[in-house]
Design a protein around this motif. Structure first.
Motif, mmCIF file in Angstrom:
data_model
loop_
_atom_site.group_PDB
_atom_site.id
_atom_site.type_symbol
_atom_site.label_atom_id
_atom_site.label_comp_id
_atom_site.label_asym_id
_atom_site.label_seq_id
_atom_site.Cartn_x
_atom_site.Cartn_y
_atom_site.Cartn_z
ATOM 1 N N ILE A 82 0.860 -1.186 0.000
ATOM 2 C CA ILE A 82 0.000 0.000 0.000
ATOM 3 C C ILE A 82 0.897 1.237 0.000
ATOM 4 O O ILE A 82 1.697 1.426 0.924
ATOM 5 N N PRO A 83 0.811 2.083 -1.002
ATOM 6 C CA PRO A 83 1.707 3.244 -1.063
ATOM 7 C C PRO A 83 1.344 4.311 -0.028
ATOM 8 O O PRO A 83 0.169 4.484 0.329
ATOM 9 N N LEU A 84 2.351 5.010 0.458
ATOM 10 C CA LEU A 84 2.139 6.140 1.355
ATOM 11 C C LEU A 84 1.870 7.401 0.538
ATOM 12 O O LEU A 84 2.171 7.455 -0.662
ATOM 13 N N LYS A 85 1.300 8.388 1.195
ATOM 14 C CA LYS A 85 1.186 9.688 0.550
ATOM 15 C C LYS A 85 2.595 10.226 0.284
ATOM 16 O O LYS A 85 3.514 9.978 1.071
ATOM 17 N N LYS A 86 2.774 10.920 -0.801
ATOM 18 C CA LYS A 86 4.098 11.421 -1.151
ATOM 19 C C LYS A 86 4.615 12.451 -0.151
ATOM 20 O O LYS A 86 5.813 12.611 0.033
ATOM 21 N N LYS A 87 3.692 13.137 0.501
ATOM 22 C CA LYS A 87 4.074 14.183 1.447
ATOM 23 C C LYS A 87 3.255 14.050 2.720
ATOM 24 O O LYS A 87 2.064 13.759 2.673
ATOM 25 N N ALA A 88 3.910 14.244 3.864
ATOM 26 C CA ALA A 88 3.207 14.152 5.146
ATOM 27 C C ALA A 88 2.196 15.279 5.273
ATOM 28 O O ALA A 88 2.464 16.420 4.897
ATOM 29 N N GLU A 89 1.025 14.938 5.802
ATOM 30 C CA GLU A 89 0.028 15.967 6.104
ATOM 31 C C GLU A 89 0.583 16.865 7.215
ATOM 32 O O GLU A 89 1.305 16.407 8.097
ATOM 33 N N PRO A 90 0.256 18.146 7.223
ATOM 34 C CA PRO A 90 0.739 19.043 8.295
ATOM 35 C C PRO A 90 0.104 18.669 9.626
ATOM 36 O O PRO A 90 -1.023 18.163 9.678
ATOM 37 N N ASN A 108 6.067 11.927 11.170
ATOM 38 C CA ASN A 108 5.996 12.296 9.755
ATOM 39 C C ASN A 108 5.533 11.121 8.905
ATOM 40 O O ASN A 108 4.722 11.276 7.985
ATOM 41 N N ILE A 109 6.050 9.938 9.216
ATOM 42 C CA ILE A 109 5.641 8.749 8.466
ATOM 43 C C ILE A 109 4.161 8.445 8.714
ATOM 44 O O ILE A 109 3.414 8.122 7.784
ATOM 45 N N ALA A 110 3.734 8.566 9.966
ATOM 46 C CA ALA A 110 2.322 8.323 10.300
ATOM 47 C C ALA A 110 1.411 9.270 9.524
ATOM 48 O O ALA A 110 0.306 8.899 9.122
ATOM 49 N N MET A 111 1.883 10.495 9.314
ATOM 50 C CA MET A 111 1.080 11.487 8.605
ATOM 51 C C MET A 111 1.033 11.237 7.099
ATOM 52 O O MET A 111 0.342 11.943 6.367
ATOM 53 N N GLN A 112 1.776 10.212 6.622
ATOM 54 C CA GLN A 112 1.739 9.845 5.209
ATOM 55 C C GLN A 112 0.836 8.639 4.941
ATOM 56 O O GLN A 112 0.660 8.250 3.786
ATOM 57 N N LEU A 113 0.269 8.058 5.982
ATOM 58 C CA LEU A 113 -0.618 6.912 5.771
ATOM 59 C C LEU A 113 -1.826 7.327 4.940
ATOM 60 O O LEU A 113 -2.371 8.425 5.130
ATOM 61 N N VAL A 117 -6.087 11.389 8.678
ATOM 62 C CA VAL A 117 -6.881 12.597 8.504
ATOM 63 C C VAL A 117 -6.195 13.791 9.168
ATOM 64 O O VAL A 117 -6.139 14.881 8.605
ATOM 65 N N ALA A 118 -5.672 13.584 10.383
ATOM 66 C CA ALA A 118 -5.026 14.673 11.124
ATOM 67 C C ALA A 118 -4.114 14.068 12.188
ATOM 68 O O ALA A 118 -4.214 12.880 12.515
ATOM 69 N N GLY A 119 -3.235 14.907 12.738
ATOM 70 C CA GLY A 119 -2.321 14.430 13.774
ATOM 71 C C GLY A 119 -1.825 15.568 14.638
ATOM 72 O O GLY A 119 -2.007 16.748 14.319
#
Length: 477
Positions: A82-90, A108-113, A117-119
């Protein structure tokens, strides 16, 4: 001349486990020459190379096939990941200057799942497994076992007594006996059959309906009302209210209080291990994110974990209830107030108008008006707080001061004499515990609290005075 019965074709190879792929073509080309091998011998080799291609990488005939099989497997693994998002969500970070780089990298990695939705990252954050300790992560209909943590439902519980502070100060041997006689500590430790406590939590229907949970019932019963190792504690201290607190019905002044920190013991740890592995088997993430494997709540596995996690949380609460009840009875005390909150858990909550799953791994719920307890260390102050409901923090706050040293570092950094000097200076009696939990292992609790003034208001300050911890060196958190 080769007869039809002697030939090997693609169907023959597929029948023994090959799949249509470049490797299948390589295998058929090798068969065109036969290399002096008959059909049976060739089929035996084909099966063996398929079973363990690495063993044939240097084989004079089958090396090319072995290499091709390995490349095929790697390509399939890549395609199934399963690919991660290319960029971490803020995300919001509180007390960033106190947070180690490893924890920031994990967040940062968790924010790319793809389900994130938010962190938010709390000021006591430090590196853990998967989601950092002090990490808060909101996901869409997905639950991450390692986002909850190993010690499911670990919590704080505070009981405020009607006993004068002077009584504690003049009768410390009495209070020492009460703690020692009504607490059990350490990984794997529990109660003998005759000393076990019954509780309604053991009647939860999952113990009958889920075979995996049913097998854990005796362990849960044995450890009900006990505490783990590591940073878990049962302690008496002085709780000081600078102002009247109408919601709790507590007047300004100092009170004797009991504070405990522990979780769901071996019961919760076994659940965590089982479902973490299950999630990893189902949810294939890139290597750097593999500990964040998640379960869809619409699946049987996701629903099973959700129910088991909630049971482990109820069990952890029951453990604190038993401890506080035993000590209250032993003291013959009246309870003025009781506050409890948990971390290492996931909740269904509303965020920006949609339902999300909020994971708080080592973070305290701090919704508007929600009470919580943020401890310091065995000598440092703790705080009774009331949440401000900060959306940027996803209604969360720190769960403590947070470690700044590993257990090994802490043990090396202070000797027994220096450790005792710290306890004496703070007028703290330590029963059990070790240098790995020395105050120097933790961040400055006042700096941590300063970094989250937007998240919570301080209601009262707690000063530890008699601290009971595991004395067997166990590190169960």
């Amino acid at each position: 001349m080769e007869t039809k019965a002697m030939r090997i074709n693609g169907d023959d190879l597929i029948a023994i486990g090959y799949i249509p792929s470049p490797a299948l073509g390589v295998a058929l080309r090798i068969n065109q020459k036969r290399h002096g091998l008959n059909r049976n011998e060739m089929m035996t080799f084909y099966a063996a190379v398929l079973q363990d291609p690495t063993a044939y990488l240097d084989h004079k005939i089958f090396a090319k096939l072995a290499k091709s099989l390995i490349e095929d497997a790697e390509e399939r693994a890549l395609n199934n990941t399963i690919p991660l998002k290319k960029k971490a969500e803020p995300y919001a970070i509180y007390g960033k200057e106190q947070i180690e780089a490893g924890a920031l990298k994990q967040m940062n990695i968790a924010m790319q799942l793809p389900v994130t939705v938010a962190g938010a990252l709390m000021p006591d954050a430090h590196q853990g497994y998967g989601l950092p300790i002090g990490g808060v992560l909101a996901t869409k209909n997905a639950i991450i076992p390692y986002g909850v943590g190993v010690d499911i439902g670990c919590r704080m519980a505070l009981t405020v007594f009607d006993i004068p502070v002077a009584h504690f100060e003049q009768n410390k041997e009495l209070y020492k006996d009460v703690i020692m006689n009504n607490s059990v500590f350490g990984a794997g430790h529990g109660f003998r059959l005759l000393d076990r406590t019954d509780h309604a939590v053991l009647e939860n229907k999952l113990f009958q309906e889920n075979a995996f949970i049913a097998d854990l019932k005796d362990k849960a019963w044995q450890q009900l009302g006990s505490s783990g190792g590591g940073n878990h504690f049962v302690e008496f201290g002085i709780l000081e209210f600078a102002e009247n607190d109408a919601p709790l019905g507590i007047a300004k002044g100092a009170y004797l209080a009991l504070l405990t920190h522990s979780g769901s013991r071996g019961f919760g740890a076994t659940i965590a291990g089982h479902y973490t592995q299950l999630a990893k088997n189902i949810c294939k993430l890139p290597y750097e994110a593999s500990n964040l494997a998640y379960l869809d709540l619409n699946t049987q596995e996701g629903n099973d974990y959700w129910l088991a996690m909630n049971l482990a949380g109820d069990y952890a609460s029951a453990c604190h209830e038993v401890i506080h009840q035993k000590i209250t009875v032993a003291l013959g005390a009246q309870v003025l107030a009781r506050v409890e909150n948990h971390h290492n858990f996931a909740w269904k909550e509303q965020l920006n108008g949609e339902e999300v799953i909020v994971h708080r791994k080592g973070a305290t719920p701090a919704g508007k008006g929600v009470m919580g307890i943020i401890p310091g260390s065995m000598t440092a102050a703790g705080f009774l707080v009331r949440g401000n409901g900060a959306t940027a923090a996803i209604n969360s706050a720190s769960h403590g001061a947070g470690r700044q040293m590993s257990r090994t570092q802490a043990t090396k950094s202070i000797d027994t004499k220096g450790f005792q000097a710290l306890l004496d200076k703070a007028d703290v009696t330590l029963l059990g515990g070790g240098r790995d939990e020395a105050p120097i292992a933790y961040k400055d609790i006042f700096a941590v609290m300063q970094a989250q003034t937007d998240l919570v208001d301080i209601v009262a300050q707690f000063s530890p005075k008699m601290v009971r911890m595991a004395d067997d060196g166990s590190r169960e958190d």
